[in-house]
Design a protein around this motif. Structure first.
Motif, PDB file in Angstrom:
ATOM      1  N   PRO A  12     -20.601   8.541  66.333  1.00 40.19           N
ATOM      2  CA  PRO A  12     -19.449   7.702  65.974  1.00 40.19           C
ATOM      3  C   PRO A  12     -19.436   7.315  64.505  1.00 40.19           C
ATOM      4  N   THR A  13     -20.622   7.151  63.924  1.00 43.02           N
ATOM      5  CA  THR A  13     -20.701   6.786  62.507  1.00 43.02           C
ATOM      6  C   THR A  13     -20.285   7.939  61.606  1.00 43.02           C
ATOM      7  N   ILE A  14     -20.837   9.119  61.865  1.00 38.97           N
ATOM      8  CA  ILE A  14     -20.533  10.240  60.980  1.00 38.97           C
ATOM      9  C   ILE A  14     -19.127  10.779  61.217  1.00 38.97           C
ATOM     10  N   ALA A  15     -18.538  10.462  62.374  1.00 40.02           N
ATOM     11  CA  ALA A  15     -17.166  10.904  62.642  1.00 40.02           C
ATOM     12  C   ALA A  15     -16.180  10.266  61.667  1.00 40.02           C
ATOM     13  N   LYS A  16     -16.564   9.140  61.089  1.00 49.23           N
ATOM     14  CA  LYS A  16     -15.693   8.446  60.140  1.00 49.23           C
ATOM     15  C   LYS A  16     -15.846   8.976  58.720  1.00 49.23           C
ATOM     16  N   SER A  17     -16.794   9.879  58.514  1.00 48.44           N
ATOM     17  CA  SER A  17     -17.032  10.411  57.172  1.00 48.44           C
ATOM     18  C   SER A  17     -15.891  11.327  56.741  1.00 48.44           C
ATOM     19  N   ARG A  18     -15.489  11.198  55.521  1.00 49.41           N
ATOM     20  CA  ARG A  18     -14.440  12.060  54.969  1.00 49.41           C
ATOM     21  C   ARG A  18     -15.104  13.231  54.247  1.00 49.41           C
ATOM     22  N   LEU A  19     -14.919  14.408  54.810  1.00 50.98           N
ATOM     23  CA  LEU A  19     -15.569  15.587  54.259  1.00 50.98           C
ATOM     24  C   LEU A  19     -14.577  16.431  53.472  1.00 50.98           C
ATOM     25  N   ASN A  20     -15.088  17.058  52.442  1.00 57.49           N
ATOM     26  CA  ASN A  20     -14.265  17.953  51.627  1.00 57.49           C
ATOM     27  C   ASN A  20     -14.576  19.396  52.045  1.00 57.49           C
ATOM     28  N   LEU A  21     -13.984  19.808  53.172  1.00 55.59           N
ATOM     29  CA  LEU A  21     -14.257  21.136  53.720  1.00 55.59           C
ATOM     30  C   LEU A  21     -13.016  22.010  53.614  1.00 55.59           C
ATOM     31  N   ASP A  22     -13.188  23.170  53.010  1.00 50.17           N
ATOM     32  CA  ASP A  22     -12.076  24.113  52.954  1.00 50.17           C
ATOM     33  C   ASP A  22     -12.356  25.262  53.924  1.00 50.17           C
ATOM     34  N   GLY A  23     -11.340  26.076  54.170  1.00 50.83           N
ATOM     35  CA  GLY A  23     -11.506  27.202  55.087  1.00 50.83           C
ATOM     36  C   GLY A  23     -11.397  26.765  56.539  1.00 50.83           C
ATOM     37  N   THR A  35     -28.274   1.859  57.775  1.00 57.00           N
ATOM     38  CA  THR A  35     -26.876   1.476  57.581  1.00 57.00           C
ATOM     39  C   THR A  35     -25.937   2.669  57.779  1.00 57.00           C
ATOM     40  N   ALA A  36     -24.700   2.368  58.153  1.00 57.43           N
ATOM     41  CA  ALA A  36     -23.691   3.402  58.332  1.00 57.43           C
ATOM     42  C   ALA A  36     -23.402   4.134  57.026  1.00 57.43           C
ATOM     43  N   THR A  37     -23.434   3.395  55.924  1.00 57.39           N
ATOM     44  CA  THR A  37     -23.165   4.004  54.610  1.00 57.39           C
ATOM     45  C   THR A  37     -24.225   5.046  54.268  1.00 57.39           C
ATOM     46  N   ALA A  38     -25.490   4.713  54.511  1.00 57.48           N
ATOM     47  CA  ALA A  38     -26.580   5.643  54.217  1.00 57.48           C
ATOM     48  C   ALA A  38     -26.519   6.862  55.122  1.00 57.48           C
ATOM     49  N   ILE A  39     -26.187   6.652  56.391  1.00 56.34           N
ATOM     50  CA  ILE A  39     -26.053   7.778  57.330  1.00 56.34           C
ATOM     51  C   ILE A  39     -24.948   8.711  56.867  1.00 56.34           C
ATOM     52  N   SER A  40     -23.799   8.137  56.521  1.00 56.08           N
ATOM     53  CA  SER A  40     -22.656   8.941  56.087  1.00 56.08           C
ATOM     54  C   SER A  40     -22.982   9.725  54.818  1.00 56.08           C
ATOM     55  N   LYS A  41     -23.694   9.096  53.889  1.00 54.31           N
ATOM     56  CA  LYS A  41     -24.051   9.761  52.628  1.00 54.31           C
ATOM     57  C   LYS A  41     -24.936  10.977  52.889  1.00 54.31           C
ATOM     58  N   GLU A  42     -25.986  10.791  53.681  1.00 52.32           N
ATOM     59  CA  GLU A  42     -26.873  11.909  53.989  1.00 52.32           C
ATOM     60  C   GLU A  42     -26.145  13.001  54.758  1.00 52.32           C
ATOM     61  N   PHE A  43     -25.300  12.596  55.699  1.00 54.68           N
ATOM     62  CA  PHE A  43     -24.549  13.566  56.503  1.00 54.68           C
ATOM     63  C   PHE A  43     -23.675  14.451  55.608  1.00 54.68           C
ATOM     64  N   LYS A  44     -22.979  13.851  54.678  1.00 54.52           N
ATOM     65  CA  LYS A  44     -22.127  14.623  53.771  1.00 54.52           C
ATOM     66  C   LYS A  44     -22.948  15.625  52.970  1.00 54.52           C
ATOM     67  N   GLU A  45     -24.131  15.208  52.530  1.00 56.15           N
ATOM     68  CA  GLU A  45     -25.002  16.118  51.777  1.00 56.15           C
ATOM     69  C   GLU A  45     -25.437  17.295  52.647  1.00 56.15           C
ATOM     70  N   HIS A  46     -25.800  17.014  53.889  1.00 55.97           N
ATOM     71  CA  HIS A  46     -26.260  18.068  54.794  1.00 55.97           C
ATOM     72  C   HIS A  46     -25.131  19.069  55.095  1.00 55.97           C
ATOM     73  N   ILE A  47     -23.925  18.553  55.335  1.00 57.92           N
ATOM     74  CA  ILE A  47     -22.799  19.430  55.663  1.00 57.92           C
ATOM     75  C   ILE A  47     -22.375  20.252  54.444  1.00 57.92           C
ATOM     76  N   GLU A  48     -22.419  19.653  53.273  1.00 62.13           N
ATOM     77  CA  GLU A  48     -22.076  20.390  52.052  1.00 62.13           C
ATOM     78  C   GLU A  48     -23.053  21.549  51.851  1.00 62.13           C
ATOM     79  N   GLU A  49     -24.327  21.290  52.088  1.00 60.50           N
ATOM     80  CA  GLU A  49     -25.347  22.334  51.979  1.00 60.50           C
ATOM     81  C   GLU A  49     -25.095  23.455  52.990  1.00 60.50           C
TER      82      GLU A  49
END
Length: 311
Positions: free
Chosen positions: A150-161, A87-101
């Protein structure tokens, strides 16, 4: 048992990622650096400050698009043994975790003595830019070309800097590999990637060609190269977009603009061009460029028996 499977999947991912990066010219990779955590906001599962971050692969290069700029690429490798989440939701969730790391890793890596020693040995330019690359692969052979960007492009990330982040998913990795294999077959390895004038590089004597792909081209749906055949240069443009009349016209225009009259032969590749059915479209498109003297040919970089039609 699940821990062993996870470890094996990670090892497979790192081997695949390293081999892919070597294919695109990223030689002299630095593997598995332990980065001491120096940020109290980086909290582990127990609620304590993390002790370290694992930098899977580091690659350093001078940016061909910007003057006096050295790029430090921090590459985080993730691998799914059974394919991406459904699912898109599961992809987005994992993606956010990977980018935060990856974000936390880079925040600490910028001040790491070992990274700085590599930069000194490399002879870094005046400007040093750190970027993050998530190589997120999977091992399901039935969906290796799946494009999750296209799926992860819709993810809202909390990235500073101002640190930029890029993603190489299985679909993009497949595209890159097909391009490299096609170039290798057409040139016996005697080719160089071409760097269009898309940045701020202003030195007159700067070489627009090189043996590696910078991140700007890796993340693009267009890859350009110059192939030397018996001392004669041919210009190649590879499009990830599928073939149709408008895309064909645009890609030929890009190729003519990028090559800037330096070559007499231009080849434009699509993943799905069918020479037995689409050649009439190419002939019609070529009328738009009838004033140009370059020989222009369209081809498919997905090898099949249909390629024999073009000789």
């Amino acid at each position: 048992m699940s821990g062993e499977n996870s470890k094996k999947s990670g090892e497979i991912g790192e081997k695949l990622a390293s081999a892919l990066l070597e294919k695109i010219g990223w030689q002299h990779q630095i593997h598995n650096i332990s980065i001491s955590c120096n940020n109290s906001s980086h909290i582990n599962a127990s609620g304590n400050q993390k002790k370290s971050h694992g930098d899977d692969i580091v690659y350093i290069y001078n940016n061909p698009f910007h003057d006096e700029t050295t790029v430090v690429v921090h590459i985080s490798v993730k691998n799914k043994s059974k394919g991406y989440p459904k699912t898109a939701t599961a992809i987005s969730k994992e993606f956010k975790e990977h980018i935060e790391e990856l974000k936390e890793l880079i925040q600490c890596a910028k001040y790491n003595p070992e990274i700085n020693s590599f930069l000194n040995a490399f002879g870094a330019k005046v400007n040093v830019k750190h970027i993050g690359v998530l190589v997120w692969l999977h091992n399901d052979k039935d969906s290796l070309d799946r494009n999750i960007l296209p799926t992860i492009a819709k993810s809202r990330l909390n990235l500073d800097g101002d640190t930029p982040y890029y993603v190489i998913d299985s679909g993009r990795a497949s595209f890159l590999l097909k391009v490299i294999n096609d170039l290798s077959n057409k040139s016996n390895g005697n080719y160089q990637f071409y760097y269009p004038k898309i940045g701020t590089y202003i030195l007159v004597d700067s070489d627009r060609k090189g043996k590696f792909l910078p991140i700007e081209l890796i993340s693009s749906d267009i890859i350009t190269a110059v192939v030397d055949v018996d001392g004669k240069n041919k210009f190649y443009l590879y499009s990830r977009e599928g073939f149709d009349e408008l895309t064909c016209k645009n890609m030929i225009a890009y190729a003519l603009n990028f090559s800037a009259g330096l070559v007499n032969e231009i080849y434009v590749g699509f993943p799905d061009y069918n020479p037995t059915q689409d050649d009439i479209i190419v002939k019609q498109v070529n009328f738009s460029f009838k004033e140009r003297s370059e020989k222009i040919q369209v081809f498919s970089y997905n090898e099949s028996i249909l390629n024999l039609f073009q000789g």
